[in-house]
Scaffold this motif. Structure first.
Motif, PDB file in Angstrom:
ATOM      1  N   SER A   1       0.965  -1.273  -0.099  1.00 25.08           N
ATOM      2  CA  SER A   1       0.093  -0.108  -0.161  1.00 25.08           C
ATOM      3  C   SER A   1       0.923   1.192  -0.180  1.00 25.08           C
ATOM      4  CB  SER A   1      -1.058  -0.197   1.371  1.00 25.08           C
ATOM      5  OG  SER A   1      -0.235   0.056   2.463  1.00 25.08           O
TER       6      SER A   1
ATOM      7  N   GLN B   1      -3.404   3.235   1.439  1.00 20.22           N
ATOM      8  CA  GLN B   1      -4.218   2.623   0.319  1.00 20.22           C
ATOM      9  C   GLN B   1      -3.614   2.025  -0.538  1.00 20.22           C
ATOM     10  OE1 GLN B   1      -5.716   6.337  -1.963  1.00 20.22           O
ATOM     11  NE2 GLN B   1      -3.696   6.686  -2.882  1.00 20.22           N
ATOM     12  N   PRO B   2      -4.434   0.789  -1.116  1.00 18.48           N
ATOM     13  CA  PRO B   2      -3.647  -0.347  -1.815  1.00 18.48           C
ATOM     14  C   PRO B   2      -3.192  -0.082  -3.061  1.00 18.48           C
ATOM     15  CG  PRO B   2      -6.137  -0.693  -2.097  1.00 18.48           C
ATOM     16  CD  PRO B   2      -5.824   0.472  -1.161  1.00 18.48           C
TER      17      PRO B   2
ATOM     18  N   LEU C   1     -13.971  -4.398  -6.392  1.00 13.59           N
ATOM     19  CA  LEU C   1     -13.648  -3.513  -5.333  1.00 13.59           C
ATOM     20  C   LEU C   1     -14.587  -3.013  -4.360  1.00 13.59           C
ATOM     21  CD1 LEU C   1     -11.009  -1.575  -7.077  1.00 13.59           C
ATOM     22  CD2 LEU C   1     -10.653  -3.697  -5.833  1.00 13.59           C
TER      23      LEU C   1
ATOM     24  N   GLN D   1     -15.451   0.690  -2.084  1.00 12.55           N
ATOM     25  CA  GLN D   1     -14.592   1.742  -1.622  1.00 12.55           C
ATOM     26  C   GLN D   1     -13.195   1.758  -1.719  1.00 12.55           C
ATOM     27  OE1 GLN D   1     -16.271   2.139   2.389  1.00 12.55           O
ATOM     28  NE2 GLN D   1     -18.361   2.916   1.663  1.00 12.55           N
ATOM     29  N   GLN D   2     -12.467   1.295  -2.859  1.00 12.97           N
ATOM     30  CA  GLN D   2     -11.179   1.145  -3.194  1.00 12.97           C
ATOM     31  C   GLN D   2     -10.429   0.143  -2.460  1.00 12.97           C
ATOM     32  OE1 GLN D   2      -9.994   2.856  -5.789  1.00 12.97           O
ATOM     33  NE2 GLN D   2     -12.178   3.418  -6.028  1.00 12.97           N
ATOM     34  N   ARG D   3     -11.273  -1.077  -1.844  1.00 12.54           N
ATOM     35  CA  ARG D   3     -10.710  -2.002  -1.131  1.00 12.54           C
ATOM     36  C   ARG D   3     -10.940  -3.280  -1.999  1.00 12.54           C
ATOM     37  NH1 ARG D   3      -6.730  -0.247   2.311  1.00 12.54           N
ATOM     38  NH2 ARG D   3      -7.460   1.617   3.531  1.00 12.54           N
TER      39      ARG D   3
ATOM     40  N   ASP E   1      -0.939  -5.630   3.718  1.00 11.13           N
ATOM     41  CA  ASP E   1      -1.705  -4.459   3.659  1.00 11.13           C
ATOM     42  C   ASP E   1      -2.438  -4.047   2.417  1.00 11.13           C
ATOM     43  OD1 ASP E   1       1.198  -4.237   2.970  1.00 11.13           O
ATOM     44  OD2 ASP E   1       0.919  -1.859   3.173  1.00 11.13           O
TER      45      ASP E   1
ATOM     46  N   ILE F   1      -4.850  -5.490   1.433  1.00 11.66           N
ATOM     47  CA  ILE F   1      -6.307  -5.930   1.544  1.00 11.66           C
ATOM     48  C   ILE F   1      -6.710  -5.053   2.704  1.00 11.66           C
ATOM     49  CG2 ILE F   1      -6.248  -8.247   0.786  1.00 11.66           C
ATOM     50  CD1 ILE F   1      -6.046  -9.173   3.570  1.00 11.66           C
ATOM     51  N   GLY F   2      -5.899  -4.045   3.344  1.00 13.69           N
ATOM     52  CA  GLY F   2      -6.364  -2.936   4.392  1.00 13.69           C
ATOM     53  C   GLY F   2      -5.852  -3.292   5.482  1.00 13.69           C
TER      54      GLY F   2
END
Length: 484
Positions: free
Chosen positions: A145, A271-272, A286, A288-290, A309, A311-312
């Protein structure tokens, strides 16, 4: 379709390199595609080590630390020769890099490919890089990320640093002295404490009510008090509304207060790194951008897995490695393993360090009935080793059920990162808290806090059971009279 590899790992993170080595140990044919790996975490920990070694009056020249004279020691207790300090940090990072270097990976049989690529589905799923099509039976996203930058008026035009490039600031002949750090992630707390120990002025702005939102408030407040005692100015429940450059200086607006600083560090989250991978065209969705993933770490394309990270969540190396092991086993064999984070510890490299595993008190109260939960706590000041070493700031807090099952623990104090591993092991092996009370650790040692905290379980159980107390009193009364 010809399969070139058992798994193609799209890397750019330590988790990717770890996954590649793990897969080769299982005798799989592996390709690793990466552009570069960010070792910023280790730079910060290396500089943090220097800060923790340094005390007023000490000279640690090999680390870039020199004591100041009596006229300046009150404001800036130590001076830092930043070229020497960064040379030490470079040495640490270089040694860590060597353990998973491309040469080591290649020697183990990994096909290491440098470059940026994207997924292709024409005609079959593959990964295109350097005018090659890498065809794998499965794929693993471990691209890591990058800092997520909040929308703050004037921030972009004024300029700022992030967790990825902060240490570049110390290459300058006169590094910044007055800092504001925006964000309450673990790394921002570590860096705030490191900078203030190295003689900088630091303001930390956190937008939630407590310094660390993912631990119990009493422990978060204790850590905040420690940082404030060392000189970090902390604003909780506040946001930065605007940033300006006025007469060559940077100014930030926090609530109704304007603060002049030399430099701004943005550490609000990550952010990824997935934008250039063409995921939408291969069925990876995706939200919300995840990345949308299941408990087996599969994306919505069941042949593409993800770990680390990307994946958040917080950027913790041990959690990323745990995910990598699960993802690799599922990708190479039958996808049957599910991630379970309940027994995986994590820590903040503060001084004293903070470590946690399992549920907090609030989480346990939401999951179980309140009467089923016992909260056991013990403070470091009652531990002999803490008194001997003058490190009495800290607390050990265990969350257990009435049957003795440990469901969570948080430790703030010296050796917390080591002690939490024992509790995590006990939880994973279903070892009840009464067995921790029988630990009998070396005396004096910091492990004594585990024994003392665990002993509170039997004390609370006894005090809450009036029938058992009366029976014991009657038993000993009878035995005393019978012996006569």
């Amino acid at each position: 379709m010809t399969i070139d590899y058992d798994i193609v790992i799209i890397g750019g993170s330590l988790a990717g390199r770890y996954a590649a080595l793990f897969a080769t140990q299982l005798k799989a044919k592996v390709a690793l595609v990466e552009s570069r790996v960010d070792y910023g975490l280790f730079y910060s920990q290396a500089i943090g080590k220097i800060a923790n070694l340094a005390q007023p009056g000490d000279d640690l020249v090999s680390f870039g630390i020199n004591s100041r004279n009596a006229d300046t020691v009150e404001k800036y207790p130590i001076s830092v020769n930043w070229p020497d300090a960064m040379l030490y940090a470079y040495g640490v990072v270089s040694n860590i890099q060597e353990q998973t270097s491309p040469a080591v990976l290649a020697a183990e049989g990994v096909d290491v490919i440098f470059g940026n690529g994207q997924f292709s589905d024409d005609p079959d799923l593959a990964f295109a890089v350097n005018q090659r099509l890498l065809r794998g039976r499965t794929y693993l996203l471990a691209t890591g990320s990058r800092p997520a930058i909040p929308e703050i008026e004037g921030l972009q035009t004024t300029g700022y640093l992030t967790l990825a490039n902060i240490w570049q600031a110390f290459k300058a002949p006169t590094p910044p002295q007055d800092w504001v750090i925006i964000g309450g992630v673990p790394q921002s707390i570590e860096i705030a404490q490191t900078l203030v120990k190295l003689g900088c002025s630091v303001t930390l702005v956190v937008n939630h009510p407590y310094l660390i939102s993912s631990v119990d408030p009493e422990i978060s407040q204790l850590l905040q008090a420690q940082l404030e005692a060392e000189g970090v100015s902390i604003f909780t429940g506040k946001i930065v509304t605007q940033v300006r450059r006025i007469d060559g200086k940077k100014w930030i607006q926090v609530g109704d207060k304007a603060i002049e600083v030399d430099e701004i560090l943005v550490a609000t989250g990550q952010q990824p790194n997935i934008e250039s991978l063409n995921l939408s065209n291969v069925g990876v969705k995706l939200h919300q951008q995840r990345l949308l993933i299941n408990e087996k770490l599969q994306t919505t394309n069941h042949r593409i897995y993800a770990c680390g990270d990307v994946i958040g969540g917080y950027d913790f190396a041990n959690i990323a490695q745990y995910e990598a092991r699960i993802a690799i086993k599922n990708a190479l064999f039958l996808p049957r393993l599910k991630v379970n984070y309940s027994n995986i510890p994590w820590a903040i490299f503060s001084q004293p360090s903070l470590a946690r595993v399992g549920l907090t008190q609030a989480q346990a109260q939401r999951r179980f009935e309140r009467k089923e939960i016992l909260v056991l706590r013990h403070y470091y000041k009652s531990v002999a080793a803490a008194q001997v070493e003058s490190k009495i700031t800290g607390i050990c807090k265990l969350i257990v059920l009435r049957n003795g099952e440990i469901v969570g623990a948080t430790i703030l104090g010296t050796a917390a990162r080591e002690l939490i591993n024992l509790i995590a092991f006990a939880m994973s092996q279903k070892i009840r808290v009464k067995h921790l009370a029988d630990l009998s650790p070396i005396y004096p040692s910091f492990a004594e806090i585990l024994e003392q905290t665990a002993s509170e379980w039997s004390n609370q159980k006894l005090h809450s059971n009036l029938t058992w107390q009366e029976w014991l009193e009657g038993f000993f009364y009878f035995r005393r009279n019978w012996n006569l």
